[in-house]
Design a protein around this motif. Structure first.
Motif, PDB file in Angstrom:
ATOM      1  N   GLY A  58       0.815  -1.199   0.000  1.00  7.78           N
ATOM      2  CA  GLY A  58       0.000   0.000   0.000  1.00  7.78           C
ATOM      3  C   GLY A  58       0.851   1.252   0.000  1.00  7.78           C
ATOM      4  N   GLY A  59       0.286   2.286  -0.574  1.00  8.62           N
ATOM      5  CA  GLY A  59       0.991   3.555  -0.690  1.00  8.62           C
ATOM      6  C   GLY A  59       1.241   4.226   0.646  1.00  8.62           C
ATOM      7  N   PHE A  60       0.280   4.115   1.560  1.00  7.18           N
ATOM      8  CA  PHE A  60       0.439   4.768   2.854  1.00  7.18           C
ATOM      9  C   PHE A  60       1.625   4.201   3.621  1.00  7.18           C
ATOM     10  CE2 PHE A  60      -0.438   5.118   7.414  1.00  7.18           C
ATOM     11  CZ  PHE A  60      -0.522   6.505   7.524  1.00  7.18           C
ATOM     12  N   ASN A  61       1.789   2.885   3.631  1.00  7.13           N
ATOM     13  CA  ASN A  61       2.908   2.271   4.338  1.00  7.13           C
ATOM     14  C   ASN A  61       4.246   2.671   3.724  1.00  7.13           C
ATOM     15  OD1 ASN A  61       1.449   0.923   6.323  1.00  7.13           O
ATOM     16  ND2 ASN A  61       1.052  -0.812   4.975  1.00  7.13           N
ATOM     17  N   ARG A  62       4.301   2.700   2.410  1.00  9.47           N
ATOM     18  CA  ARG A  62       5.537   3.117   1.744  1.00  9.47           C
ATOM     19  C   ARG A  62       5.834   4.589   2.050  1.00  9.47           C
ATOM     20  NH1 ARG A  62       3.676  -0.165  -2.633  1.00  9.47           N
ATOM     21  NH2 ARG A  62       2.925   1.689  -3.697  1.00  9.47           N
ATOM     22  N   PHE A  63       4.784   5.423   2.058  1.00  8.81           N
ATOM     23  CA  PHE A  63       4.954   6.842   2.369  1.00  8.81           C
ATOM     24  C   PHE A  63       5.475   7.023   3.792  1.00  8.81           C
ATOM     25  CE2 PHE A  63       3.107  10.724   4.222  1.00  8.81           C
ATOM     26  CZ  PHE A  63       3.776  11.666   3.457  1.00  8.81           C
ATOM     27  N   MET A  64       4.912   6.294   4.741  1.00  5.66           N
ATOM     28  CA  MET A  64       5.331   6.421   6.134  1.00  5.66           C
ATOM     29  C   MET A  64       6.772   5.919   6.321  1.00  5.66           C
ATOM     30  SD  MET A  64       3.063   8.056   7.627  1.00  5.66           S
ATOM     31  CE  MET A  64       3.714   8.002   9.268  1.00  5.66           C
ATOM     32  N   ASP A  65       7.141   4.844   5.637  1.00  3.98           N
ATOM     33  CA  ASP A  65       8.520   4.361   5.718  1.00  3.98           C
ATOM     34  C   ASP A  65       9.485   5.417   5.169  1.00  3.98           C
ATOM     35  OD1 ASP A  65       7.830   1.994   6.910  1.00  3.98           O
ATOM     36  OD2 ASP A  65       7.806   0.840   5.038  1.00  3.98           O
ATOM     37  N   ALA A  66       9.108   6.032   4.050  1.00  6.03           N
ATOM     38  CA  ALA A  66       9.959   7.079   3.473  1.00  6.03           C
ATOM     39  C   ALA A  66      10.039   8.288   4.402  1.00  6.03           C
ATOM     40  CB  ALA A  66       9.427   7.489   2.111  1.00  6.03           C
ATOM     41  N   LEU A  67       8.925   8.654   5.012  1.00  7.25           N
ATOM     42  CA  LEU A  67       8.882   9.791   5.919  1.00  7.25           C
ATOM     43  C   LEU A  67       9.752   9.549   7.153  1.00  7.25           C
ATOM     44  CD1 LEU A  67       7.456  12.527   5.995  1.00  7.25           C
ATOM     45  CD2 LEU A  67       5.669  11.464   7.364  1.00  7.25           C
ATOM     46  N   ASN A  68       9.778   8.317   7.633  1.00  5.38           N
ATOM     47  CA  ASN A  68      10.597   7.982   8.798  1.00  5.38           C
ATOM     48  C   ASN A  68      12.092   8.035   8.495  1.00  5.38           C
ATOM     49  OD1 ASN A  68       8.632   7.614  10.742  1.00  5.38           O
ATOM     50  ND2 ASN A  68       8.259   5.498  10.134  1.00  5.38           N
ATOM     51  N   ARG A  69      12.455   7.972   7.235  1.00  4.98           N
ATOM     52  CA  ARG A  69      13.868   8.014   6.864  1.00  4.98           C
ATOM     53  C   ARG A  69      14.372   9.435   6.630  1.00  4.98           C
ATOM     54  NH1 ARG A  69      12.360   3.269   3.432  1.00  4.98           N
ATOM     55  NH2 ARG A  69      13.051   1.481   4.639  1.00  4.98           N
ATOM     56  N   LEU A  70      13.508  10.431   6.645  1.00  2.00           N
ATOM     57  CA  LEU A  70      13.907  11.795   6.311  1.00  2.00           C
ATOM     58  C   LEU A  70      14.582  12.603   7.416  1.00  2.00           C
ATOM     59  CD1 LEU A  70      10.999  13.095   4.071  1.00  2.00           C
ATOM     60  CD2 LEU A  70      13.324  12.558   3.415  1.00  2.00           C
TER      61      LEU A  70
END
Length: 191
Positions: A58-70
């Motif tokens: 899902g897009g939300f999980n990928r978005f949150m993973d990317a956000l946590n890496r920023l």
């Protein structure tokens, strides 16, 4: 020889080593401890692997993973950027730091708690030292501004930096002969 063989056979025979077995009563076997530690680490890694074995789609999980890496790269590059801006435009940087000096202490403490919690580090106990260092830096702003103005006035493209008017002292210094030992030696060798 038979007696010595029997003594050594009773101590070391049948794959035994009485000395090692006796020493292990008083000191832990390092090899056995290493094997036990390796087993514990393998079990921990299996447990961690089973936690991350769930596939998240899902897009939300990928978005949150990317956000946590920023946050880490943003903080690191942002800090480096502050050093670059401080050198490129000290007045602009000092103006921004003046605004930061108006942030109240409780807000700095809250920011320190959030950052330290996020990175898993200890709470920032030195935030007051940070405030003091900002105040000291801002106290140097007038000196930096004056030095910057003086340096800009020395640029090559600034009019009248190099005085082109003739100077009597320089003209007389160039025309008055002085003793030059190297020139005298050369002239004497030419004769």
């Amino acid at each position: 020889m038979g007696l010595i063989e029997r003594i050594f056979g009773s101590i070391f025979g049948n794959g035994r080593n009485v000395i090692v077995e006796t020493a292990q009563v008083f000191r832990e076997n390092a090899e056995g401890a290493a094997v036990r530690q390796a087993d514990i680490k393998q079990q921990s890694m299996r447990q961690f692997a089973s936690e991350f074995a769930v596939q998240r789609h899902g897009g939300f999980n990928r978005f949150m993973d990317a956000l946590n890496r920023l946050p880490r790269p943003l903080l690191a590059f942002g800090t480096i950027g502050l050093f670059v801006v401080a050198m490129a435009d000290p007045v602009w940087f000092s103006t921004r730091m003046q605004g930061i000096s108006l942030v109240p202490d409780p807000l700095w403490w809250l920011m320190g708690a959030i950052v330290s919690f996020y990175f898993g580090a200890r709470h920032q106990a030195h935030s007051q030292d940070f405030q003091r260092s900002i105040a000291q830096t801002l106290a140097r702003v007038p000196t930096v501004v004056e030095n910057t103005r003086a340096l800009r006035a020395l640029r090559a493209d600034t009019p009248q930096v190099a005085q082109s008017a003739p100077s009597a002292d320089l003209t007389l210094g160039a025309l008055a002969p002085t003793d030059n030992p190297a020139l005298v030696d050369w002239q004497s060798s030419q004769r």
